[in-house]
Scaffold this active site. Structure first.
Site, PDB file in Angstrom:
ATOM      1  N   ASP A  65      10.781   3.338   6.054  1.00  0.00           N
ATOM      2  CA  ASP A  65      10.246   1.409   6.466  1.00  0.00           C
ATOM      3  C   ASP A  65      11.281   1.447   7.311  1.00  0.00           C
ATOM      4  OD1 ASP A  65       8.166  -0.455   5.192  1.00  0.00           O
ATOM      5  OD2 ASP A  65      10.307  -1.254   6.187  1.00  0.00           O
ATOM      6  N   VAL A  95       0.418  -1.088  -0.063  1.00  0.00           N
ATOM      7  CA  VAL A  95      -0.117   0.236  -0.331  1.00  0.00           C
ATOM      8  C   VAL A  95       0.760   1.597  -0.018  1.00  0.00           C
ATOM      9  CG1 VAL A  95      -1.388   0.974   1.504  1.00  0.00           C
ATOM     10  CG2 VAL A  95      -1.871  -1.199   1.238  1.00  0.00           C
ATOM     11  N   CYS A 130      -6.709  -7.463   4.311  1.00  0.00           N
ATOM     12  CA  CYS A 130      -8.006  -7.412   4.571  1.00  0.00           C
ATOM     13  C   CYS A 130      -9.011  -7.596   4.535  1.00  0.00           C
ATOM     14  CB  CYS A 130      -8.227  -6.094   2.840  1.00  0.00           C
ATOM     15  SG  CYS A 130      -7.367  -4.869   3.046  1.00  0.00           S
ATOM     16  N   ARG A 177       0.482 -12.797   2.864  1.00  0.00           N
ATOM     17  CA  ARG A 177       0.152 -12.453   4.466  1.00  0.00           C
ATOM     18  C   ARG A 177      -1.003 -12.896   4.723  1.00  0.00           C
ATOM     19  NH1 ARG A 177       0.327  -6.500   5.063  1.00  0.00           N
ATOM     20  NH2 ARG A 177       0.508  -6.524   2.248  1.00  0.00           N
ATOM     21  N   THR A 234      -5.949  -0.088   8.187  1.00  0.00           N
ATOM     22  CA  THR A 234      -7.074  -0.311   8.592  1.00  0.00           C
ATOM     23  C   THR A 234      -7.592  -0.531  10.009  1.00  0.00           C
ATOM     24  OG1 THR A 234      -7.522  -1.791   6.680  1.00  0.00           O
ATOM     25  CG2 THR A 234      -9.126  -1.816   8.179  1.00  0.00           C
TER      26      THR A 234
END
Length: 461
Positions: free
Chosen positions: A40, A22, A265, A336, A125
């Site tokens: 990162d 993302v 998600c 993932r 999220t």
């Protein structure tokens, strides 16, 4: 000049905290217009980006080579930016409760390097309330600054669909929110620099947070319904796909399909919402029921494979099964929360040796997360069943007649030759045919009638 104007004039920079599937595409998109710092904590990932390699395959190596994003693992560089976007993962624990460790850690890192006048926008999220009730206190504690006075916050849920080259950051309406009208206006204008589809200004941060979790909860429930239908229709010996094609001719029929629901998600977000609901004294019924169906599909696929093998006179304990595709979705290297692993683990419980083939999966993540080593296509032979778990484009190009060579009793490319070998191998059973070749085609890569016509023992959701 306000912060937006300074960013456009390149007097101030923005930062992306978290450069995964993302964050990295967002950083690259903004870098075409303004100055961007891409941060990162994973130095190995940063080194790949600096060398022009895109491990996510979201934008490609050529784009990474030419982007002006300043990639870094040095958190002190964050002090040079005034507009920060946090895009780190928010997984769930084994007990399905939210694991806010990544977003909390990112908040601490950012807090240590936050300067006065900054705006922090979270994209991760979360359930409603996390931004203001959990992240803001961390930012204040680490920075010594006061939210609403020294810095502001907003929330803009990510909608990037990994592996999807049609629905991208630029083409999807972006929901934005801010703690006050001034912040909302700046956040909206900053995102409008790169989102061609425009932005939607949510009434509050909590509304934006809630919108994100229900988007994926809704999809999760619809897929769960399809999965339940698949279980029912398989018991009735009815092809689910044929039923869906027929029902899909009605104008208002929602076109979902059964499958393994994993990833960061859809397989996770509903648990964030139900966790918050539990805290408020409400136990979810529909959402958790859908989640249970989808969580159990890996076991269902494995059990269906075992049943098919038994019907094909296979010895299950000690059998070899090839699994094609292990990522959580097609044409994406992300592993993932992939539910293909559930299929693999369940088969191993039966004493099955599983060989995994995936040309695009992240090998390092797969080994680190699950201890699974990949095999090459040409290494697969003498198998008792094949499971096509993920419909990568590479697998769609395979021909049914060429699959015969990987089964235990045949190294031939043609079906006729394989059938001859079967007859010679099983002299005591003149009726035995090539339907010993078990193909479990979860997402329907191949045509069912063609597979059965060629003699395969074929199954799909």
């Amino acid at each position: 000049m306000n912060l937006y104007e300074k960013i456009v004039m390149k007097e101030e920079k923005i930062s992306l905290v978290g450069l995964g599937y993302v964050g990295m595409p967002i950083a690259v998109a903004f870098a075409k217009k303004i100055d961007v710092i891409g941060f990162d904590v994973n130095k190995q990932k940063i080194d790949l980006y600096k060398s022009g390699i895109d491990p996510t395959k979201e934008v490609g190596n050529e784009v990474i080579k030419n982007t002006t994003v300043e990639f870094t693992s040095d958190e002190a560089k964050l002090k040079e930016a005034k507009f920060h976007i946090v895009a780190v993962p928010t997984p769930v624990r084994d007990d399905h409760t939210p694991d806010l460790t990544p977003v909390e850690s990112a908040s601490r890192t950012l807090g240590r390097n936050l300067t006065k006048g900054a705006i922090v926008v979270f994209e991760s999220t979360v359930y409603p309330g996390v931004t203001e009730e959990i992240c803001v206190p961390i930012l204040e504690k680490e920075s010594g600054l006061k939210c609403g006075v020294d810095f502001k916050v907003g929330y803009s849920p990510e909608r990037i669909n990994p592996g999807d080259h049609e629905h991208r950051l630029e083409t999807i309406v972006k929901v934005v929110s801010g703690m006050d009208e001034e912040t909302l206006d700046i956040v909206a204008k900053v995102y409008e620099l790169v989102v061609d589809a425009g932005v939607y200004r949510a009434e509050s941060i909590k509304v934006a947070e809630a919108a994100k979790v229900i988007e994926n909860a809704q999809r999760d429930i619809n897929i769960a319904f399809m999965n339940e239908l698949s279980i029912i229709f398989n018991k009735m010996d009815i092809d689910t796909n044929a039923v869906l094609n027929a029902a899909g001719t009605k104008w208002n029929f929602l076109k979902f399909s059964p499958g393994l629901v994993g990833g960061h998600c859809i397989g996770v977000d509903p648990y964030y919402l139900t966790y918050k609901a539990e805290q408020m004294g409400y136990h979810s019924q529909i959402i958790l029921s859908g989640r249970k169906i989808n969580d159990d599909m890996g076991k269902y696929v494995a059990e269906s494979t075992v049943k098919k093998m038994i019907k094909a006179n296979k010895q299950v304990n000690g059998a070899i099964v090839a699994v094609f595709g292990v990522t959580f979705k097609e044409n994406c290297p992300d592993v993932r929360n992939t539910k293909v692993v559930d299929v693999i683990r369940e088969l191993e419980e039966y004493g099955v040796e599983v060989k995994v083939v995936d040309p695009i999966a992240d090998k390092n993540d797969l080994k680190h997360e699950y201890g699974i080593l990949l095999s090459e296509m040409d290494e697969i032979n003498n198998v008792d069943a094949v499971i096509f778990a993920v419909p990568h484009e590479e697998f769609k190009e395979l021909k049914l007649e060429n699959l015969m060579k990987i089964f235990s009793y045949s190294s031939a490319f043609d079906v006729a030759g394989a059938m001859a070998e079967v007859a010679a191998t099983y002299e005591d059973d003149a009726e035995l045919k090539v339907n010993d070749c078990v193909i479990m085609d979860i997402k329907g890569i191949f045509n069912r009638k063609d597979a059965e016509k060629q003699g395969f023992s074929y199954w799909r959701l």
